[in-house]
Design an enzyme around this catalytic site. Sequence first.
Site, PDB file in Angstrom:
ATOM      1  N   ASN A   9       0.980  -1.315   0.058  1.00  0.00           N
ATOM      2  CA  ASN A   9       0.046  -0.026  -0.128  1.00  0.00           C
ATOM      3  C   ASN A   9       0.932   1.339  -0.069  1.00  0.00           C
ATOM      4  O   ASN A   9       0.747   2.118   0.826  1.00  0.00           O
ATOM      5  CB  ASN A   9      -1.035  -0.033   1.259  1.00  0.00           C
ATOM      6  N   TYR A 133      -1.009  -8.080  -9.131  1.00  0.00           N
ATOM      7  CA  TYR A 133      -2.072  -7.403  -8.206  1.00  0.00           C
ATOM      8  C   TYR A 133      -3.454  -7.240  -9.107  1.00  0.00           C
ATOM      9  O   TYR A 133      -3.426  -6.529 -10.013  1.00  0.00           O
ATOM     10  CB  TYR A 133      -1.316  -5.890  -8.255  1.00  0.00           C
ATOM     11  N   ASP A 172      -1.294 -10.278  -4.507  1.00  0.00           N
ATOM     12  CA  ASP A 172      -2.746  -9.990  -4.094  1.00  0.00           C
ATOM     13  C   ASP A 172      -3.690 -10.333  -5.172  1.00  0.00           C
ATOM     14  O   ASP A 172      -3.814  -9.343  -6.149  1.00  0.00           O
ATOM     15  CB  ASP A 172      -2.636  -8.401  -3.582  1.00  0.00           C
ATOM     16  N   HIS A 275      -2.255  -5.049   4.503  1.00  0.00           N
ATOM     17  CA  HIS A 275      -2.065  -6.320   4.463  1.00  0.00           C
ATOM     18  C   HIS A 275      -0.865  -6.956   5.012  1.00  0.00           C
ATOM     19  O   HIS A 275      -0.131  -6.066   5.578  1.00  0.00           O
ATOM     20  CB  HIS A 275      -1.836  -6.808   2.744  1.00  0.00           C
ATOM     21  N   CYS A 412     -22.717   5.014  22.454  1.00  0.00           N
ATOM     22  CA  CYS A 412     -23.648   3.760  22.362  1.00  0.00           C
ATOM     23  C   CYS A 412     -24.022   3.076  23.445  1.00  0.00           C
ATOM     24  O   CYS A 412     -23.366   3.332  24.721  1.00  0.00           O
ATOM     25  CB  CYS A 412     -22.580   2.663  21.524  1.00  0.00           C
ATOM     26  N   HIS A 415     -21.634  -0.085  25.351  1.00  0.00           N
ATOM     27  CA  HIS A 415     -20.424   0.183  25.872  1.00  0.00           C
ATOM     28  C   HIS A 415     -20.470   1.496  26.463  1.00  0.00           C
ATOM     29  O   HIS A 415     -19.485   1.773  27.494  1.00  0.00           O
ATOM     30  CB  HIS A 415     -19.301   0.296  24.683  1.00  0.00           C
TER      31      HIS A 415
END
Length: 458
Positions: A9, A133, A172, A275, A412, A415
């Site tokens: 990347n 790729y 990939d 990755h 939320c 949590h």
Amino acid sequence: MRIVTWNVNSVRSFRGRFKSVLDSFDADIVCLQETKLNRNGLEEEFAVPEGYDAFYAFSDSVSGYSGVATFASRTRSKFAVPLRGEAGLLGSLGAEMTFHESDGFTEEELVTMDMEGRVMVTDHGPFLLINVYVPSTGSLERFDFKLRFCLALQRRIEAMRAAGRKVVLVGDLNISYLKIDHCAPEKEVRDVTGWYTHPARHWLRSMLRVGGGHLEDAFRVLHPTELHAFTCWSQKTSARETNYGVRIDHILVDEHLVEALADSAILSEITGSDHCPVRVELREVSWSDRPMECRPSPPGCAKYLPELGRKRQLSLARFVVPGQKEIGQKRPKPPTDETNKTLRQAKLVQLFPSCESDARSRRSIENIGVKPRRLEAQGENGVGSGNKNNAETENANAWKKLLTGPRQPPVCKKHGEKTVLREVKKEGANKGRRFFVCNRPEGLPNNPKSRCNYFEWY
């Protein structure tokens, strides 16, 4: 022989330490995908790392996009340095691509594929290594492009094998073909009748011996039932923290090389990308001997790129001073600290030319006895206009009500933590709409570290 593949990347994230990254794998061959380097912007650090020969495929269609590179060690296996390297699907290394009449490929279509810099082929003698790729699927148009690319890649591999060559395909592939290679396979079959009916999975399966092909998935040969063996995770949802990912980075070996498989591993502990690297080790027992000679770098090596040569010339030109006088002539003395200080003060005065004139104007007014008029508005009784101040205050309060800033994220319920704001990216009626979700990483519902199902539109 040890081969490593990794979607990095952008290779620029390793600037200043690239050679140490390559060395850390202790590998004979390192294959990188999504290098995002341009041909004209290739830096020497990435083109000629000490002890390696580099082979690049660049994207010529979009700058800073795609791209693959293969790095062969000159100090390890005698089979690591290739005899030749060649970028693209349309090359002749190993064998030229042959098509079926039903494929319907045009030369323009294949050239368009190669312009994205997704394939590098290197000939190592006992096998041909294909670093690839495969395109991802972002739209229906790109999905069709991906399938056509995969078919063209298949035709090139078939031609190589028909010419008697063994093939190793790494990279990939953007496909997880087994259910155990996906963190949530049930989500992937909502729009199709079954897991293997997905066209991309069907293609990859057809390339393997299990589907009638001639390649083997090296990792699954040695680890057929291992779970949670993923190679890619969403950075946006911090899914790596909960190992909520997919296995889409593969090393596929020729069926005639399976007996040479010694080890295969997913190096999930190595970070630096969304990755992680994948490694395979091959025994060289049955390979024909090749002398370990210090031969020059083979054709296709990045060190021979003309763009790199021009950059080196420009770098050397920086050491030549234009108009330099002959030796023995006196050069002008460099300015002293006192001279620099005077120059800086002069420049500061130039920035404020009106200050001195304003001061002279004020002194002139004082000399003639005229008092400067007050700028504040006076009321009938000599008091400042309070009505004006009140109006300004009311206006300011009205603007504050309108410009309250972004909405504060709700909490939320599970949590008790602040949520995060996301945006719908998928095509459809809700594209562009924003929403709040739990800020914990994405993961399986039974994982206490993963996010809850909180959802609220912005």
